[in-house]
Design a protein around this motif. Structure first.
Motif, PDB file in Angstrom:
ATOM      1  N   HIS A 172     -22.399  42.626 136.839  1.00  0.00           N
ATOM      2  CA  HIS A 172     -20.831  42.725 136.764  1.00  0.00           C
ATOM      3  C   HIS A 172     -20.137  43.330 135.523  1.00  0.00           C
ATOM      4  CE1 HIS A 172     -19.670  40.974 140.499  1.00  0.00           C
ATOM      5  NE2 HIS A 172     -20.616  39.739 140.426  1.00  0.00           N
ATOM      6  N   LEU A 173     -21.015  43.181 134.170  1.00  0.00           N
ATOM      7  CA  LEU A 173     -20.640  43.807 132.947  1.00  0.00           C
ATOM      8  C   LEU A 173     -20.864  45.270 133.105  1.00  0.00           C
ATOM      9  CD1 LEU A 173     -21.213  40.810 130.311  1.00  0.00           C
ATOM     10  CD2 LEU A 173     -19.044  41.696 131.158  1.00  0.00           C
ATOM     11  N   ASN A 174     -21.743  45.895 134.126  1.00  0.00           N
ATOM     12  CA  ASN A 174     -22.281  47.098 134.110  1.00  0.00           C
ATOM     13  C   ASN A 174     -23.163  47.181 132.759  1.00  0.00           C
ATOM     14  OD1 ASN A 174     -22.471  49.579 135.328  1.00  0.00           O
ATOM     15  ND2 ASN A 174     -20.878  50.558 134.060  1.00  0.00           N
ATOM     16  N   VAL A 175     -23.851  46.343 132.656  1.00  0.00           N
ATOM     17  CA  VAL A 175     -24.869  46.402 131.605  1.00  0.00           C
ATOM     18  C   VAL A 175     -26.246  46.636 132.177  1.00  0.00           C
ATOM     19  CG1 VAL A 175     -26.012  45.129 129.460  1.00  0.00           C
ATOM     20  CG2 VAL A 175     -23.413  44.887 129.895  1.00  0.00           C
ATOM     21  N   ARG A 176     -27.099  47.528 131.485  1.00  0.00           N
ATOM     22  CA  ARG A 176     -28.561  47.835 131.874  1.00  0.00           C
ATOM     23  C   ARG A 176     -29.367  47.312 130.733  1.00  0.00           C
ATOM     24  NH1 ARG A 176     -29.240  53.770 134.140  1.00  0.00           N
ATOM     25  NH2 ARG A 176     -31.170  52.962 134.252  1.00  0.00           N
ATOM     26  N   ALA A 177     -30.223  46.370 130.874  1.00  0.00           N
ATOM     27  CA  ALA A 177     -30.901  45.568 129.859  1.00  0.00           C
ATOM     28  C   ALA A 177     -31.913  46.665 128.939  1.00  0.00           C
ATOM     29  CB  ALA A 177     -31.848  44.483 130.593  1.00  0.00           C
ATOM     30  N   GLU A 178     -32.247  47.479 129.906  1.00  0.00           N
ATOM     31  CA  GLU A 178     -33.181  48.645 128.986  1.00  0.00           C
ATOM     32  C   GLU A 178     -32.391  49.434 127.986  1.00  0.00           C
ATOM     33  OE1 GLU A 178     -31.781  50.821 132.829  1.00  0.00           O
ATOM     34  OE2 GLU A 178     -32.617  48.428 132.229  1.00  0.00           O
ATOM     35  N   GLN A 179     -31.160  49.516 128.176  1.00  0.00           N
ATOM     36  CA  GLN A 179     -30.402  50.398 127.102  1.00  0.00           C
ATOM     37  C   GLN A 179     -30.000  49.400 125.880  1.00  0.00           C
ATOM     38  OE1 GLN A 179     -27.000  51.833 129.580  1.00  0.00           O
ATOM     39  NE2 GLN A 179     -28.396  53.270 130.182  1.00  0.00           N
ATOM     40  N   ILE A 180     -30.364  48.224 125.774  1.00  0.00           N
ATOM     41  CA  ILE A 180     -30.058  47.316 124.851  1.00  0.00           C
ATOM     42  C   ILE A 180     -31.129  47.285 123.770  1.00  0.00           C
ATOM     43  CG2 ILE A 180     -29.204  44.979 124.047  1.00  0.00           C
ATOM     44  CD1 ILE A 180     -27.121  46.380 125.675  1.00  0.00           C
ATOM     45  N   THR A 181     -30.659  47.618 122.675  1.00  0.00           N
ATOM     46  CA  THR A 181     -31.783  47.791 121.654  1.00  0.00           C
ATOM     47  C   THR A 181     -31.498  46.939 120.348  1.00  0.00           C
ATOM     48  OG1 THR A 181     -31.093  49.888 120.648  1.00  0.00           O
ATOM     49  CG2 THR A 181     -32.726  49.941 122.508  1.00  0.00           C
ATOM     50  N   ASP A 182     -30.210  46.383 120.489  1.00  0.00           N
ATOM     51  CA  ASP A 182     -29.447  45.771 119.067  1.00  0.00           C
ATOM     52  C   ASP A 182     -29.275  44.466 119.743  1.00  0.00           C
ATOM     53  OD1 ASP A 182     -27.993  44.573 117.140  1.00  0.00           O
ATOM     54  OD2 ASP A 182     -26.960  46.402 116.711  1.00  0.00           O
ATOM     55  N   LEU A 183     -29.558  43.251 119.260  1.00  0.00           N
ATOM     56  CA  LEU A 183     -29.435  41.942 119.512  1.00  0.00           C
ATOM     57  C   LEU A 183     -27.859  41.747 119.569  1.00  0.00           C
ATOM     58  CD1 LEU A 183     -30.701  39.316 120.477  1.00  0.00           C
ATOM     59  CD2 LEU A 183     -31.113  38.657 118.127  1.00  0.00           C
ATOM     60  N   ARG A 184     -27.162  42.130 118.770  1.00  0.00           N
ATOM     61  CA  ARG A 184     -25.567  41.987 118.686  1.00  0.00           C
ATOM     62  C   ARG A 184     -25.026  42.664 120.041  1.00  0.00           C
ATOM     63  NH1 ARG A 184     -23.686  40.115 113.797  1.00  0.00           N
ATOM     64  NH2 ARG A 184     -24.923  39.658 112.169  1.00  0.00           N
TER      65      ARG A 184
END
Length: 358
Positions: free
Chosen positions: A59-71
């Motif tokens: 729902h947030l349109n977030v793709r996990a593989e694109q997250i490289t920063d914990l923040r």
């Protein structure tokens, strides 16, 4: 563990690898890079195998593989524990699970935290305590937790009972409202010749009621091995006070120099401890980030001095969700990410296990 049967063989191997890394994280306690790398791996695992969290990311349109920063990891609102079954890689119907529930008023929906791997929780909570205070075998533990003892699904009571099971002391025990018995137990311990430390851990209203019960507690100031620890919470029994006010009352009434604190809650399986003045140190499996009060997706830098909402990364929540947006308000104390808990958002429920209201 039977609940792992709901995971594919590849996912089972991944979970076991993450579990082992979490348990050995204490060796890299002061290395933020190691923590962040492992936390991102847990994030990707939970994004795949936690239906509730995965749906939230969608729902947030977030793709996990694109997250490289914990923040940049989205933190799940803590209220989800009230309305959803928050589990990673598990079907609640496939195993007999330990379940913790938050306290609440009659008719109120409470949070439920399902713990299919109690051994992981036992190991981590013990590890955090002993990293902070030393071996549990060196303690007598007295627990003044009246409201928690009145129900059978308190995570705090469970944790303290496990601590008592390990400390090999016939003097350890729980106390409900029997203040005189607690005083006499402490008086007897003050006359013992052993070198064990004494941990008196109590819910805030219980400690205040005992301290103001009119008994002679002056001998406590002569116990150099006594640790008095409050876990927060008035639970509607007394007027809410600032943590500083509570500590001043307890120090004055008990004749002690400092009051320790524990930061924990039903929805978190890791804890943080304070040696005094309400300053909490992140533990090996727990980190706190502060978010903007008006923009929950804006994370403050570590040296930011303004008050923010507390987001918690809790790696012990491997089988639920490790990224929790709490309703607590806090401030950073220094660049080591030590923090204070200073209150709650006005529109949040009053939870009875972790803090005072501002």
């Amino acid at each position: 563990m039977s609940f792992l049967l709901t995971l594919s063989p590849e996912a089972q191997l991944l979970r076991q690898a993450l579990r082992q890394q979490i348990l050995t994280l204490s060796r890299h306690f002061h290395d933020p890079r190691t923590f962040e790398s492992l936390a991102l791996a847990v994030f990707r695992y939970q994004a795949l195998y936690n239906p509730v969290y995965s749906n939230y990311l969608h729902h947030l349109n977030v793709r996990a593989e694109q997250i490289t920063d914990l923040r940049r990891v989205p933190f799940m609102p803590i209220s989800f524990f009230k309305n959803h079954t928050v589990l990673t890689g598990a079907d609640i119907n496939s195993f007999d699970t330990l379940t913790f529930a938050s306290s609440g008023t009659t008719g109120e929906q409470t949070s439920r935290h399902y713990v299919p791997d109690p051994a992981l929780y036992d190991a981590i909570s013990t590890q955090i305590f002993e990293q902070t205070y030393g071996s549990l075998r060196d303690f007598h533990i007295l627990a003044l937790l009246p409201s928690y003892l009145e129900r059978n699904n308190s995570s705090l009571v469970y944790m303290v009972q496990r601590f008592m099971d390990q400390n090999d002391s016939d003097e350890s025990g729980f106390f409900l409202h029997n203040h005189q018995e607690l005083t006499e137990r402490l008086r007897r311990l003050s006359q013992k010749s052993d070198a064990k430390k004494i941990l008196l851990i109590g819910v805030t209203f219980g400690l205040l009621d005992w301290a103001e019960s009119g008994q002679d507690l002056s001998f406590l100031g002569q116990l150099p091995n006594l640790i008095v620890m409050e876990t927060g919470g008035m639970k509607g029994r007394r007027k809410e006070l600032l943590r500083e006010e509570v500590h001043e009352i307890l120090m004055s009434r008990l004749g002690i120099q400092t009051v320790h604190s524990e930061y924990g809650m039903t929805e978190l399986l890791s804890q943080a401890y304070s040696h005094g003045k309400g300053v909490f140190q992140p533990s090996s499996t727990l980190r706190v980030f502060l978010r903007d009060i008006n923009d929950p997706f804006l994370i403050y830098p570590d040296n930011y001095t303004r008050t923010g909402g507390i987001n918690v990364v809790d790696l012990a929540n491997l089988d639920s969700c490790s990224f929790i947006e709490t309703q607590d308000l806090g401030q950073y104390v220094d660049e080591e990410a030590n923090f204070r808990v200073i209150g709650r958002f006005d529109n949040s429920d009053v939870r009875g296990c972790n803090l005072m209201i501002l």
